[in-house]
Design an enzyme around this catalytic site. Structure first.
Site, PDB file in Angstrom:
ATOM      1  N   ASP A 110      -6.303   1.976  -3.023  1.00  9.16           N
ATOM      2  CA  ASP A 110      -7.540   1.738  -2.268  1.00  9.16           C
ATOM      3  C   ASP A 110      -7.849   2.892  -1.313  1.00  9.16           C
ATOM      4  OD1 ASP A 110      -5.617   1.206  -0.366  1.00  9.16           O
ATOM      5  OD2 ASP A 110      -6.475  -0.720   0.269  1.00  9.16           O
TER       6      ASP A 110
ATOM      7  N   GLU B 244     -13.001   5.718   6.305  1.00  9.72           N
ATOM      8  CA  GLU B 244     -12.058   6.219   7.285  1.00  9.72           C
ATOM      9  C   GLU B 244     -11.627   7.598   6.792  1.00  9.72           C
ATOM     10  OE1 GLU B 244      -9.716   2.607   9.280  1.00  9.72           O
ATOM     11  OE2 GLU B 244      -9.146   2.880   7.196  1.00  9.72           O
ATOM     12  N   ALA B 245     -11.233   8.459   7.732  1.00 11.09           N
ATOM     13  CA  ALA B 245     -10.808   9.805   7.333  1.00 11.09           C
ATOM     14  C   ALA B 245      -9.657   9.725   6.332  1.00 11.09           C
ATOM     15  CB  ALA B 245     -10.381  10.593   8.570  1.00 11.09           C
TER      16      ALA B 245
ATOM     17  N   ARG C 206      -0.584   5.711  18.851  1.00  6.38           N
ATOM     18  CA  ARG C 206      -1.039   6.929  18.183  1.00  6.38           C
ATOM     19  C   ARG C 206      -1.933   7.748  19.104  1.00  6.38           C
ATOM     20  NH1 ARG C 206       0.901   6.279  13.197  1.00  6.38           N
ATOM     21  NH2 ARG C 206       0.651   4.277  12.133  1.00  6.38           N
TER      22      ARG C 206
ATOM     23  N   SER D 264      -0.964   1.357  17.300  1.00  6.92           N
ATOM     24  CA  SER D 264      -1.087   1.206  15.845  1.00  6.92           C
ATOM     25  C   SER D 264      -1.160  -0.276  15.485  1.00  6.92           C
ATOM     26  CB  SER D 264       0.128   1.841  15.189  1.00  6.92           C
ATOM     27  OG  SER D 264       0.322   1.292  13.902  1.00  6.92           O
TER      28      SER D 264
ATOM     29  N   SER E 202       0.801  -1.224   0.000  1.00 10.05           N
ATOM     30  CA  SER E 202       0.000   0.000   0.000  1.00 10.05           C
ATOM     31  C   SER E 202       0.835   1.277   0.000  1.00 10.05           C
ATOM     32  CB  SER E 202      -0.936  -0.069   1.202  1.00 10.05           C
ATOM     33  OG  SER E 202      -1.774   1.031   1.254  1.00 10.05           O
TER      34      SER E 202
ATOM     35  N   ARG F 192      -4.392   4.912  20.869  1.00  8.69           N
ATOM     36  CA  ARG F 192      -4.535   3.498  20.496  1.00  8.69           C
ATOM     37  C   ARG F 192      -3.188   2.977  19.985  1.00  8.69           C
ATOM     38  NH1 ARG F 192      -4.604   3.703  14.909  1.00  8.69           N
ATOM     39  NH2 ARG F 192      -5.040   1.499  14.705  1.00  8.69           N
TER      40      ARG F 192
HETATM   41  C1  16G Z   1      -4.210  -0.032   7.304  1.00 10.09           C
HETATM   42  C2  16G Z   1      -5.668  -0.271   7.077  1.00 10.09           C
HETATM   43  C3  16G Z   1      -6.460   1.012   7.264  1.00 10.09           C
HETATM   44  C4  16G Z   1      -6.157   1.647   8.589  1.00 10.09           C
HETATM   45  C5  16G Z   1      -4.676   1.788   8.825  1.00 10.09           C
HETATM   46  C6  16G Z   1      -4.418   2.175  10.262  1.00 10.09           C
HETATM   47  C7  16G Z   1      -6.755  -1.759   5.469  1.00 10.09           C
HETATM   48  C8  16G Z   1      -6.902  -2.163   4.048  1.00 10.09           C
HETATM   49  N1  16G Z   1      -5.903  -0.770   5.726  1.00 10.09           N
HETATM   50  O1  16G Z   1      -3.685   0.812   6.322  1.00 10.09           O
HETATM   51  O2  16G Z   1      -7.818   0.694   7.176  1.00 10.09           O
HETATM   52  O3  16G Z   1      -6.751   2.918   8.679  1.00 10.09           O
HETATM   53  O4  16G Z   1      -4.045   0.538   8.593  1.00 10.09           O
HETATM   54  O5  16G Z   1      -3.074   2.131  10.540  1.00 10.09           O
HETATM   55  O6  16G Z   1      -7.386  -2.314   6.341  1.00 10.09           O
HETATM   56  P1  16G Z   1      -2.551   2.212  12.041  1.00 10.09           P
HETATM   57  O7  16G Z   1      -3.185   1.072  12.809  1.00 10.09           O
HETATM   58  O8  16G Z   1      -1.096   2.144  11.937  1.00 10.09           O
HETATM   59  O9  16G Z   1      -3.012   3.537  12.579  1.00 10.09           O
HETATM   60 MG    MG Z   2      -3.687   1.123   0.291  1.00 12.43          MG
END
Ligand code: 16G
Ligand code: MG
Length: 555
Positions: free
Chosen positions: A291, A383-384, A523, A516, A68, A514
């Site tokens: 995505d 999501e934002a 975060r 990550s 991603s 939370r």
């Molecule tokens: C990933 C997730 C996304 C989420 C992000 C949070 C998918 C396809 N992607 O990119 O939805 O917002 O993780 O990241 O599920 P964090 O847990 O590091 O804040």
């Molecule tokens: Mg992506």
């Protein structure tokens, strides 16, 4: 006999992909992710999981190799279920167990035991099929080979390489194959351009003469897979002039470096390749696997600072449009659900609730939002950060088709008929397997056109409350446990009291922390009536996290 054959096939295959020394892999929020050079065993084993998933569900499964928005040296793998959604969460512990099996023998034993427990027929009595795709990362090709070998280590399992695709394309294909159409990329492109055209044609006539600026859109492709796909789709797009930048071509820069939806949303800064000549023009940004989607516009005289339209505002636009069409169709009752996470700006949530919509929160991660959205006739989630889509239940879809064909024969050209046809076009344009930046982008454009809205009008829907995000590296982020869709810390218990005390000091204050799911950090998100207050709330909570868990603060 068949069991012996299966065992030796697994052993032979696993020997070629040993687990790297000293590493542990975990199926996180969006699959396994790590440096691309250490992932061969993980992807090989994910191939085995995907083949078993196909056997278990007696359907086609999917596997996509991507990391991603991560840097180009990273890679990752995730598995798609037959309906095109992310792999059922109940299988994640098994995926974790086999990804970390220390040697071929323990790996094979885990597979055989799991198959027995789950009553999965091994030995070739049943066939399995897995669609494969990868993004543009240099490690992708070798990892694809590892996945293929993992899949063919299950007797009767077949891997079908669909090529270099966006993540949502692969999910869309898996969903369609299981509906009986062996859909390819050209079907995906055709579905987008056809439904976009239908929706554009359903716009009220007075919106047809928009000026040149309104028709123009510049898209940042993150130097990833999405830009090249958009170049293809745009060949069949009428009514919109699309200039694609950062397509990953020679000389355009590195994947996700200084560009892409993640960069734009977090930095609130224009991606590389954009400059003051682009002032006044509507722009969009995709992430590395297309995505995620955000929109933006450059602010004059600020050295490329931007006005951001994030996932919350895309969600609001979709919600308004769908709600408007439904309000014209009393014969089509629908339960609408809007799903957000704690990262949604408070102003967005208020706005949506004031529209009379039911807004529900889930933890961060597409799989949670998607699951919740499935509970509604129409479930809208975002999501934002720009991940999101709209899901329509089977029952609603068949009702809609019925109402649409009745209105088309009895009241052609009426407002009601056009409303029903607009909804039909939305269901065809939006990717119902998973959030998709490309289909989302065209839905945004078609809705703005239908409503005759300028970018400014869209921005002005509501004013975001100022917010600040920080991350803190701690000794053990799993020491933090949250509840109520990550809005409250339950462990360590003293932390929530401190957050409450800090938050109470600020007008419109809101703050949560939370761990990550993708990085080894905690975060912090804070929101308040002014930017200074949001900054100072985030900073003081970060200090508390720091003193309770031991850490250093990072912006
Ligand atoms: C990933 C997730 C996304 C989420 C992000 C949070 C998918 C396809 N992607 O990119 O939805 O917002 O993780 O990241 O599920 P964090 O847990 O590091 O804040
Ligand atoms: Mg992506």
């Amino acid at each position: 006999m068949a069991g012996d054959q299966q065992l030796s096939l697994l052993l032979d295959s696993a020997v070629r992909f040993p687990l790297p020394n000293g590493l542990r892999f975990s199926y996180g929020t969006s699959g396994f992710r790590s440096d691309g050079s250490v992932l061969a065993s993980t992807v090989h084993r994910s191939g085995i999981v995907a083949a078993l998933r196909s056997l278990k569900t007696r359907s086609t499964a999917g596997l996509v190799i991507t990391a991603s928005h991560n840097p180009v040296c990273d890679n990752g793998v995730k598995i798609a279920d037959p309906d095109g959604s992310m792999m059922d969460q109940s299988w994640e512990p098994f995926a974790n167990a086999i990804a970390n099996a220390p040697d071929p023998n323990s790996l094979a034993q885990l597979v055989l035991q799991f198959a027995k427990d789950e009553k999965i027929p091994l030995g070739g009595a049943q066939s399995a099929e897995v669609l494969l795709a990868r993004d543009t990362r240099p490690t992708g090709e070798a990892l694809l080979e590892a996945a293929k070998q993992g899949i063919s280590s299950i007797i009767g399992a077949v891997a079908i390489d669909m090529g270099v695709l966006t993540t949502p394309e692969l999910h869309w294909m898996v969903r369609n194959w299981n509906k009986g159409t062996r859909a390819t990329e050209s079907d995906y492109f055709a579905q987008i351009s056809k439904s976009f055209r239908s929706l554009m044609e359903l716009a009220p006539n007075e919106n047809l003469n928009l000026n040149a600026v309104e028709k123009k859109l510049i898209v940042d492709g993150a130097n990833g897979v999405g830009g090249a796909k958009l170049e293809e789709i745009k060949k069949n797009i009428i009514g919109l002039e699309i200039d694609v930048r950062n397509t990953g071509k020679e000389g355009e820069g590195l994947l996700n470096e200084g560009c892409g939806a993640d960069f734009v949303q977090k930095e609130k800064f224009a991606p590389s390749g954009f400059c003051s000549d682009d002032l006044g023009i509507r722009c969009a940004s995709l992430d590395g696997d297309a995505d995620r989607l955000v929109f933006f516009r450059l602010i004059p005289n600020t050295n490329n600072k931007i006005e951001l339209v994030d996932g919350d505002k895309i969600l609001s636009l979709f919600a308004i449009f769908i709600q408007e069409q439904l309000s014209l169709l009393e014969e089509l009752p629908a339960r609408l659900g809007v799903i957000q996470t704690a990262y949604a700006n408070g102003a967005a949530t208020d706005y949506l609730r004031n529209l009379g919509l039911e807004v529900i929160f889930t933890p961060t991660g597409v799989k949670y939002l998607h699951e919740k959205a499935l509970e509604y006739d129409i479930g809208l989630y975002f999501e934002a950060n720009g991940h999101g889509t709209v899901l329509f239940s089977k029952e609603f879809l068949s009702q809609l088709e019925l109402v649409n064909s009745e209105l088309t024969s009895k009241m052609p050209g009426s407002e009601k008929q056009r409303a029903a046809s607009r909804l039909v076009a939305v269901t065809q344009l939006i990717n119902q397997a998973v959030g998709d930046a490309l289909s989302g982008l065209f839905l945004v454009e078609a809705i703005l056109h239908n409503k005759g809205w300028s970018f400014q009008k869209w921005c002005d829907l509501y004013q975001d409350l100022p917010s600040r995000q920080l991350k803190v590296k701690v000794a053990d982020r799993t020491a933090i446990e949250t509840a109520d869709a990550e809005t409250r810390v339950v462990k360590p218990s003293a932390l929530q009291e401190l957050i409450d005390t800090e938050t109470a000091k600020y007008t419109h204050g809101r703050c949560f922390v939370r761990p990550s799911g993708t990085e080894d950090v905690v975060r912090i998100y804070a929101e308040a009536a002014t930017q200074d207050s949001a900054d100072s709330l985030a900073n003081s909570v970060a200090q508390h996290v720091n003193s309770i868990l031991g850490s250093d603060i990072k912006a």
